[in-house]
Enzyme design. Structure first.
Site, PDB file in Angstrom:
ATOM      1  N   ASN A 145     -42.465 -30.760 -15.062  1.00 43.82           N
ATOM      2  CA  ASN A 145     -43.504 -31.084 -14.082  1.00 43.82           C
ATOM      3  C   ASN A 145     -42.955 -30.970 -12.662  1.00 43.82           C
ATOM      4  O   ASN A 145     -41.792 -31.292 -12.403  1.00 43.82           O
ATOM      5  CB  ASN A 145     -44.062 -32.484 -14.329  1.00 43.82           C
ATOM      6  N   VAL A 146     -43.843 -30.550 -11.766  1.00 46.65           N
ATOM      7  CA  VAL A 146     -43.431 -30.334 -10.377  1.00 46.65           C
ATOM      8  C   VAL A 146     -43.995 -31.424  -9.464  1.00 46.65           C
ATOM      9  O   VAL A 146     -43.853 -31.355  -8.256  1.00 46.65           O
ATOM     10  CB  VAL A 146     -43.907 -28.933  -9.892  1.00 46.65           C
TER      11      VAL A 146
ATOM     12  N   HIS B  58     -38.732 -26.837 -13.276  1.00 47.46           N
ATOM     13  CA  HIS B  58     -39.630 -25.874 -12.636  1.00 47.46           C
ATOM     14  C   HIS B  58     -39.853 -26.183 -11.163  1.00 47.46           C
ATOM     15  O   HIS B  58     -40.865 -25.793 -10.586  1.00 47.46           O
ATOM     16  CB  HIS B  58     -40.954 -25.790 -13.416  1.00 47.46           C
TER      17      HIS B  58
ATOM     18  N   CYS C  59     -35.803 -15.287   2.575  1.00 43.99           N
ATOM     19  CA  CYS C  59     -34.368 -15.607   2.650  1.00 43.99           C
ATOM     20  C   CYS C  59     -34.012 -16.879   1.883  1.00 43.99           C
ATOM     21  O   CYS C  59     -32.841 -17.256   1.848  1.00 43.99           O
ATOM     22  CB  CYS C  59     -33.913 -15.722   4.116  1.00 43.99           C
TER      23      CYS C  59
ATOM     24  N   CYS D 105     -35.937 -16.553   9.576  1.00 37.93           N
ATOM     25  CA  CYS D 105     -36.149 -15.092   9.497  1.00 37.93           C
ATOM     26  C   CYS D 105     -37.589 -14.676   9.736  1.00 37.93           C
ATOM     27  O   CYS D 105     -37.891 -13.480   9.738  1.00 37.93           O
ATOM     28  CB  CYS D 105     -35.657 -14.564   8.146  1.00 37.93           C
TER      29      CYS D 105
ATOM     30  N   GLY E  41     -45.720 -34.465 -24.158  1.00 41.00           N
ATOM     31  CA  GLY E  41     -46.723 -33.781 -23.345  1.00 41.00           C
ATOM     32  C   GLY E  41     -46.436 -32.342 -22.989  1.00 41.00           C
ATOM     33  O   GLY E  41     -46.832 -31.894 -21.913  1.00 41.00           O
TER      34      GLY E  41
ATOM     35  N   SER F 184     -46.571 -28.160 -24.491  1.00 44.36           N
ATOM     36  CA  SER F 184     -46.994 -27.242 -25.553  1.00 44.36           C
ATOM     37  C   SER F 184     -45.806 -26.496 -26.148  1.00 44.36           C
ATOM     38  O   SER F 184     -45.940 -25.861 -27.189  1.00 44.36           O
ATOM     39  CB  SER F 184     -48.002 -26.236 -24.983  1.00 44.36           C
TER      40      SER F 184
END
Ligand code: BJW
Ligand code: ZN
Length: 251
Positions: A104-105, A121, A132, A153, A190, A192
């Site tokens: 999870n993020v 992730h 960059c 950049c 939780g 898959s």
């Protein structure tokens, strides 16, 4: 509860184990109001992963990708950790050498108090330069449609999540593999089990002799490695495991 025998097995193993490892996926945040990916009402039922979660997709239509992530960030602003997140944070304090690998993020495990977290992730609350890779530390306005530019950049800024075809953060995957290899109990909740390399972790744990527990209302690809399957929402069953553990050790 009909699965009380299974819970007793899990609690005994937690008490006996020197190393406890957990792998979580989107289902753990479902009760916090965050959509999963592959359930019938999940994100991939409505949105195309190739367009929205790949470097190719970002190159073709960066504004669309940026807007989609900002929409998800706005959902996250309202979200709070649920009893499943809190139960895992408590389990970390109660057991030995506890590690939590998450796909999870959303950062909800850390918000709930989990400390030893490996984010496989990445994180939706962080950003970096597409060109960059320099971290982008300025605050972003999620209501602004314009994509911020890199201060080093001038390149476009992207969310610091791992898209399809991209390598996972080296340290997070390495530590997660070691945790799976050394664990005596491996709790999967939780997910898959469709996305690699994360989906390979339960088999590493199983092959090295861990008791593999799968917490998921549905049967998934994890099933073939699971010694115990608890078919419940994680926000319901993880607190039960923790309270039974506390009863068993007399806390
Ligand atoms: C509940 C519940 C409740 C509901 N309680 N449970 C062919 C074969 C093998 C591999 C590949 C292949 N082709 C390509 C690959 C590699 C690819 C991959 O695995 N693809 C597969 C889909 C086939 N992997 C990658 O590209 C990875 N990188 C990589 O491998 O690098 C090396 C490499 C490079 C180049 C070429 C080849 C190799 C990167 C993967 C990145 C994944 N990114 C995403 C998006 C992140 C950013 C974002 O959030 O936008 O990560 S995709 C999405 O899936 C997200 C998730 O973390 C990930 C896993 O999903 P998860 O968490 O399992 O959610 P769901 O929805 O799938 O499942 C939820 C479950 O919860 C369900 O089972 C429900 O039943 C359950 N549930 N309510 C408990 N209340
Ligand atoms: Zn840059």
């Amino acid at each position: 509860m009909k699965d009380i025998k299974d819970i007793e097995i899990i609690v005994e193993k937690l008490i006996d184990s020197e190393r406890v490892a957990v792998l979580t996926g989107a289902g753990v945040s479902a009760e916090s109001g965050i959509k999963t990916f592959r359930d019938p009402d999940g994100l991939w039922a409505k949105f195309n992963p190739a367009e929205l979660a790949s470097a190719q997709g970002f190159l073709s239509n960066p504004e669309l990708v940026w807007e989609w992530y900002n929409h998800r960030r706005s959902v996250l602003e309202e979200a709070k950790p649920n009893p499943g997140h809190y139960a895992l944070a408590e389990l970390e304090k109660l057991t030995n050498n506890f590690t939590l690998t998450t796909q999870n993020v959303d950062g909800l495990h850390q918000q709930a108090g989990s400390e030893n977290v490996y984010e496989l992730h990445g994180s939706i609350v962080k950003n970096h330069c597409f060109e960059c890779c320099e971290p982008y530390l300025s605050e972003i306005d999620i209501r602004d449609k314009e994509i911020p530019k890199c201060e080093s950049c001038g390149g476009r800024i992207r969310p610091s999540v791992v898209w399809f075809g991209e390598m996972l953060p080296e340290e997070a995957i390495k530590k997660s593999e070691i945790a799976a290899l050394n664990s005596e109990i491996y709790i999967v909740a939780g997910t898959s089990g469709e996305v690699y390399p994360a989906a390979g972790l339960p088999s590493i744990a199983s092959n090295s002799g861990a008791l593999v527990v799968d917490i998921n209302p549905n049967l998934t690809a994890i099933g073939k490695y699971a010694d115990v399957h608890l078919a419940y929402p994680s926000a319901e069953i993880l607190p039960v495991i923790v309270s039974e553990y506390k009863k068993a050790v007399g806390i």
